[in-house]
Design an enzyme around this catalytic site. Structure first.
Site, PDB file in Angstrom:
ATOM      1  N   SER A 132       1.343  -1.145  -0.033  1.00 14.36           N
ATOM      2  CA  SER A 132       0.112   0.526  -0.221  1.00 14.36           C
ATOM      3  C   SER A 132       1.189   1.382   0.127  1.00 14.36           C
ATOM      4  O   SER A 132       0.306   2.261  -0.087  1.00 14.36           O
ATOM      5  CB  SER A 132      -0.476  -0.444   1.093  1.00 14.36           C
ATOM      6  OG  SER A 132      -0.163   0.512   2.596  1.00 14.36           O
ATOM      7  N   ASP A 134      -7.935   6.468   4.741  1.00 15.90           N
ATOM      8  CA  ASP A 134      -8.336   5.604   5.726  1.00 15.90           C
ATOM      9  C   ASP A 134      -8.742   5.171   6.252  1.00 15.90           C
ATOM     10  O   ASP A 134      -8.929   4.753   6.842  1.00 15.90           O
ATOM     11  CB  ASP A 134      -6.668   4.959   6.243  1.00 15.90           C
ATOM     12  CG  ASP A 134      -5.254   4.575   5.600  1.00 15.90           C
ATOM     13  OD1 ASP A 134      -5.642   4.514   4.227  1.00 15.90           O
ATOM     14  OD2 ASP A 134      -4.013   5.398   5.805  1.00 15.90           O
ATOM     15  N   HIS A 154       1.666   4.412   6.802  1.00 14.81           N
ATOM     16  CA  HIS A 154       1.036   4.931   5.323  1.00 14.81           C
ATOM     17  C   HIS A 154       1.146   6.705   5.812  1.00 14.81           C
ATOM     18  O   HIS A 154       1.615   7.268   6.895  1.00 14.81           O
ATOM     19  CB  HIS A 154      -1.111   5.097   5.799  1.00 14.81           C
ATOM     20  CG  HIS A 154      -1.649   3.487   5.054  1.00 14.81           C
ATOM     21  ND1 HIS A 154      -2.735   3.580   4.660  1.00 14.81           N
ATOM     22  CD2 HIS A 154      -0.891   2.851   4.504  1.00 14.81           C
ATOM     23  CE1 HIS A 154      -2.376   2.328   4.750  1.00 14.81           C
ATOM     24  NE2 HIS A 154      -1.798   2.212   4.096  1.00 14.81           N
TER      25      HIS A 154
END
Length: 169
Positions: free
Chosen positions: A44, A110, A83
């Site tokens: 990701s 998210d 992230h």
């Protein structure tokens, strides 16, 4: 069998284990992270970080900025998520920093990953740390061992075999 030799080996093993534990605890205190080293488990964050990269975290910064890569944990989920901070603002009532994150390789933010009813992460409660460095690909060993049950048993067998071989004089 020499009892003194066996006790010495046992104490040496205890010394190695306790030294490793103390090193980890010292690193945790220094970085203010309960998990100062993590392995990237998904794609990701590509191209910034690849699956298998080892990340080094730091949690002594007072705030995170847009663009920082953070590792966070969500209540009820045991896997930390790596992230990038997309937006940040402060809660008017508490003054705490709130963050919106997104994986570089993901289409959306998210929010679906956060705890139910939350639209932002709380910097002090949810963020484990900010990424300050990494080693590419070195974490594949831990991923391989955790995903392959035969690797776990093989590694334990090798450790047991090496202790048996080394104990024969």
């Amino acid at each position: 069998m020499n009892l003194r030799l066996e006790l010495t080996r046992f104490l040496s093993l205890g010394y190695v284990l306790s030294s490793s534990f103390m090193f980890w605890m010292g690193l945790s205190l220094f970085t203010d992270c309960h998990s100062p080293i993590v392995v990237v488990l998904s794609g990701s964050m590509e191209p910034a970080f690849q699956r298998g990269d080892i990340l080094f975290l730091w949690n002594r910064n007072e705030k995170n900025n847009v663009g920082d890569v953070v590792v966070y944990e969500v209540a009820g989920k045991s896997i930390p998520i790596v992230h990038r901070v997309l937006k940040q603002h402060y809660d008017r009532s508490t003054g705490e920093q709130l963050l919106l994150t997104k994986g570089d390789n993901n289409n959306g933010d998210d929010v679906p990953l956060y705890a139910r009813g939350n639209y932002y992460l709380n910097k002090t409660k949810d963020v484990v740390g900010t990424v300050k460095g990494y080693i590419p690909q070195l974490g594949y060993v831990t991923i391989w061992i955790s995903e392959n049950k035969y690797a776990k048993f093989g590694l334990l067998g090798l450790l047991a075999l090496s202790s048996l071989i080394s104990s024969e004089d």
